[in-house]
Enzyme design. Structure first.
Site, mmCIF file in Angstrom:
data_model
loop_
_atom_site.group_PDB
_atom_site.id
_atom_site.type_symbol
_atom_site.label_atom_id
_atom_site.label_comp_id
_atom_site.label_asym_id
_atom_site.label_seq_id
_atom_site.Cartn_x
_atom_site.Cartn_y
_atom_site.Cartn_z
ATOM 1 C CG ASP A 270 -7.311 -0.806 -2.382
ATOM 2 O OD1 ASP A 270 -6.749 -0.105 -1.956
ATOM 3 O OD2 ASP A 270 -7.733 -2.062 -1.772
ATOM 4 C CD GLU B 231 -3.112 0.744 0.158
ATOM 5 O OE1 GLU B 231 -2.680 1.487 -0.533
ATOM 6 O OE2 GLU B 231 -4.307 0.300 0.106
ATOM 7 C CG ASN C 15 -8.697 2.052 0.028
ATOM 8 O OD1 ASN C 15 -7.589 2.107 0.349
ATOM 9 N ND2 ASN C 15 -9.444 0.835 0.536
#
Length: 292
Positions: free
Chosen positions: A198, A18, A148
């Site tokens: 996401d 991430e 997100n």
């Protein structure tokens, strides 16, 4: 779905890759393995990669200046010195709540840092989105399950975010000088079909590049919410994109093997790897975070 030329930047399979970002001045990409408490540093020109053990979960960083970064971790924001990796707490964030951790974050053009938190088990409504503005933290949006897609239009007047659990991408009007809301969020689009929204990043034309978790792709949306392109990613759980390269025309995409059993990981052998797509993008450099 477009099949663009793609290379593996890192074969290290992240549990939960991430928070990628890129420093144009040093040709260096940075990203995290949240679950394993690791910070990755990759010099794109040479291909050299270093992995830093942070000793805590962390999910994103912003460049302060040539010598320092602000790292967003499970218990607060830390100033990290590049020379030696030393981390000094700048401000606590939900440090009194062991059930939450940081997640998606991004720096607005004004230097304000938007920071998402969530439950460690993705508990419904346990997280929030905050703004670190001139060194002070304030809550923007409470009751978020999985924050997100935090990103900003090129003029700084619109912010975007999603609660992945709700499947909607929101647009909110902002003060371009502060990065703070001046209106309420409205639904820009609702995700349907395979996967979920996401991480996202905006390009120089205001298009929104979204990693579609569970669908092996990055989708590109117009500022009006129309899907313009879909690019294949060779891992099912693509998690977040960032523009990289001297001309910011390529797309770094992190991925994850989180929640995959042995059979699923065998069927997705590049799950958790970090990729670079020749996306022919018109990216933008990330701004520095301002602490005062």
């Amino acid at each position: 779905m477009e099949q663009v030329p793609t290379t593996i930047l890192s074969t290290e399979r992240c549990h939960l890759g991430e928070g990628p970002t890129y420093d144009v001045a040093t040709d260096t990409a940075w990203w995290f393995d949240i679950r394993e408490g690791k910070l990755f540093q990759a010099h794109l020109g040479s291909g050299a990669i270093r992995i830093h053990a942070l000793g805590r979960m962390a999910s994103a960083l912003g460049r302060i200046d040539a010598e320092r970064q602000l790292v967003v971790a499970e218990d607060g924001c830390y100033v990290r010195t590049l020379a030696d990796g030393a981390m000094t707490l700048f401000c606590a964030l939900e440090a009194d709540n062991p059930a939450t951790r940081s997640n998606d974050c991004r720096v607005h053009q004004s230097g304000t840092f938007w920071i998402g938190t969530m439950g460690r088990k993705a508990e419904r409504g346990l997280g929030a989105i905050y703004a670190l503005h001139r060194g002070k933290i304030s809550m923007l949006f409470p009751g978020i399950s999985i924050p997100n897609s935090i990103c900003f239009a090129p003029d700084g007047a619109t912010g975007y975010f999603t609660d992945t659990a709700r499947g909607a991408l929101y647009a909110v009007p902002l003060d371009p000088d502060t990065g703070l809301p001046r209106g309420e969020p409205e639904v820009l689009l609702r995700h349907t079909g395979v996967g979920g929204l996401d991480g996202s990043v905006c390009d120089a034309d205001g298009q929104i590049w979204n990693a579609c978790w569970g669908a092996s792709r990055v989708d590109v949306y117009s500022p009006q919410g129309e899907c313009l392109r879909s690019l294949h990613v060779p891992a099912k759980q693509a998690s977040c994109p960032a523009f990289v390269g001297p001309d910011l025309s390529r797309l770094l995409v992190t991925s994850a093997w989180q929640d995959m059993d042995a059979e699923a990981r065998a069927a997705d052998p590049q799950a958790g790897c970090t990729f670079v797509l020749q996306a022919s993008a018109r990216g933008r450099a990330e701004p520095d975070v301002k602490l005062a």
